[in-house]
Design a protein around this motif. Structure first.
Motif, mmCIF file in Angstrom:
data_model
loop_
_atom_site.group_PDB
_atom_site.id
_atom_site.type_symbol
_atom_site.label_atom_id
_atom_site.label_comp_id
_atom_site.label_asym_id
_atom_site.label_seq_id
_atom_site.Cartn_x
_atom_site.Cartn_y
_atom_site.Cartn_z
ATOM 1 N N TYR A 95 -8.234 -16.612 -18.011
ATOM 2 C CA TYR A 95 -8.867 -15.535 -18.770
ATOM 3 C C TYR A 95 -8.610 -14.200 -18.093
ATOM 4 C CZ TYR A 95 -12.632 -13.088 -21.267
ATOM 5 O OH TYR A 95 -13.355 -12.226 -22.048
ATOM 6 N N THR A 99 -11.805 -4.197 -18.337
ATOM 7 C CA THR A 99 -13.066 -3.531 -18.003
ATOM 8 C C THR A 99 -12.802 -2.037 -17.946
ATOM 9 O OG1 THR A 99 -12.685 -3.637 -15.619
ATOM 10 C CG2 THR A 99 -13.789 -5.534 -16.628
ATOM 11 N N ASN A 104 -11.026 -8.152 -15.233
ATOM 12 C CA ASN A 104 -11.637 -9.309 -14.595
ATOM 13 C C ASN A 104 -10.793 -10.520 -14.969
ATOM 14 O OD1 ASN A 104 -13.751 -8.028 -13.327
ATOM 15 N ND2 ASN A 104 -15.179 -8.366 -15.000
ATOM 16 N N THR A 106 -10.093 -14.745 -14.489
ATOM 17 C CA THR A 106 -10.723 -16.012 -14.161
ATOM 18 C C THR A 106 -9.649 -17.009 -13.746
ATOM 19 O OG1 THR A 106 -12.508 -15.630 -15.736
ATOM 20 C CG2 THR A 106 -12.184 -17.896 -14.998
ATOM 21 N N GLU A 108 -9.293 -20.987 -12.504
ATOM 22 C CA GLU A 108 -9.955 -22.293 -12.439
ATOM 23 C C GLU A 108 -9.337 -23.110 -11.311
ATOM 24 O OE1 GLU A 108 -12.422 -23.267 -14.593
ATOM 25 O OE2 GLU A 108 -12.298 -21.484 -15.875
ATOM 26 N N ARG A 144 -14.510 -22.250 -10.203
ATOM 27 C CA ARG A 144 -14.058 -21.071 -10.947
ATOM 28 C C ARG A 144 -14.273 -19.816 -10.093
ATOM 29 N NH1 ARG A 144 -17.018 -21.990 -15.004
ATOM 30 N NH2 ARG A 144 -15.405 -23.033 -16.185
ATOM 31 N N THR A 146 -13.901 -15.494 -10.259
ATOM 32 C CA THR A 146 -13.648 -14.276 -11.030
ATOM 33 C C THR A 146 -13.143 -13.218 -10.058
ATOM 34 O OG1 THR A 146 -15.375 -14.817 -12.613
ATOM 35 C CG2 THR A 146 -14.666 -12.524 -12.525
ATOM 36 N N SER A 148 -11.903 -9.321 -9.658
ATOM 37 C CA SER A 148 -11.884 -7.979 -10.240
ATOM 38 C C SER A 148 -10.675 -7.221 -9.720
ATOM 39 C CB SER A 148 -13.163 -7.224 -9.893
ATOM 40 O OG SER A 148 -14.261 -7.885 -10.461
#
Length: 178
Positions: A95, A99, A104, A106, A108, A144, A146, A148
């Motif tokens: 993902y 922003t 951002n 993602t 996994e 997971r 995230t 930035s």
């Protein structure tokens, strides 16, 4: 499989995975630890272990505790992941959301091993950027992460690359932004 056993399994109990557990996995775990702590702190922690156990007969938990003590950090989450699970290295970038200051992303952790990786960003103007993530990115959530990314340009694609931490399935390592 019989070759994907936790490193902590005694070698007398291994029939097929001995080479992986004796050489491959521990060396990658050591490199991931060094990458995460940095050269100076890793050296300090390793010297603590050597000073504590020189001429004695340490067991794995003595190593773990000495590294925790020498680094001043609780790394049990890392040691548990690398030495007591039968995970493997497999990550996927799933993902990317724009922003106000960038994106951002993602990532996994499909295989479960807390391995470091690089995030390779390609922007629509053809420029690229690489952001390194140590295994610490998995400390709070081992499934997971995230990430930035500050960027004023539009992103075209994102790729995760483990380098020597070879990914089991690279087909899900690239995400094209539409």
């Amino acid at each position: 499989t019989t070759e994907d056993l936790p490193i902590i399994i005694p070698s007398s109990e291994l029939k097929y995975g001995y080479g992986n557990n004796a050489y491959g996995k521990p060396s990658l775990g050591y490199l991931a630890l060094k990458d995460m702590l940095g050269d100076a702190l890793f050296k300090k922690a390793l010297h603590t272990y050597m000073a504590n156990w020189h001429g004695k007969h340490p067991i794995p938990w003595d190593f773990f505790n000495s590294i925790n003590s020498g680094s001043g950090r609780n790394l049990n989450w890392f040691f548990n992941n690398w030495y007591f699970t039968n995970g493997y290295i497999d990550m996927a970038v799933t993902y990317a959301a724009k922003t106000s200051g960038g994106y951002n992303l993602t990532v996994e952790n499909i295989g479960g091993y807390d391995a470091p990786f690089d995030v390779l960003l390609t922007f629509t103007d053809g420029s690229t950027q690489t952001i390194h993530q140590t295994a610490a990115v998995w400390e709070a959530n081992q499934q997971r992460a995230t990430i930035s990314v500050k960027a004023s340009k539009s992103l075209q694609s994102v790729k995760v690359d483990g380098g020597i931490f070879m990914d089991a399935d690279t087909s899900n390592n690239t995400l094209t932004i539409k």
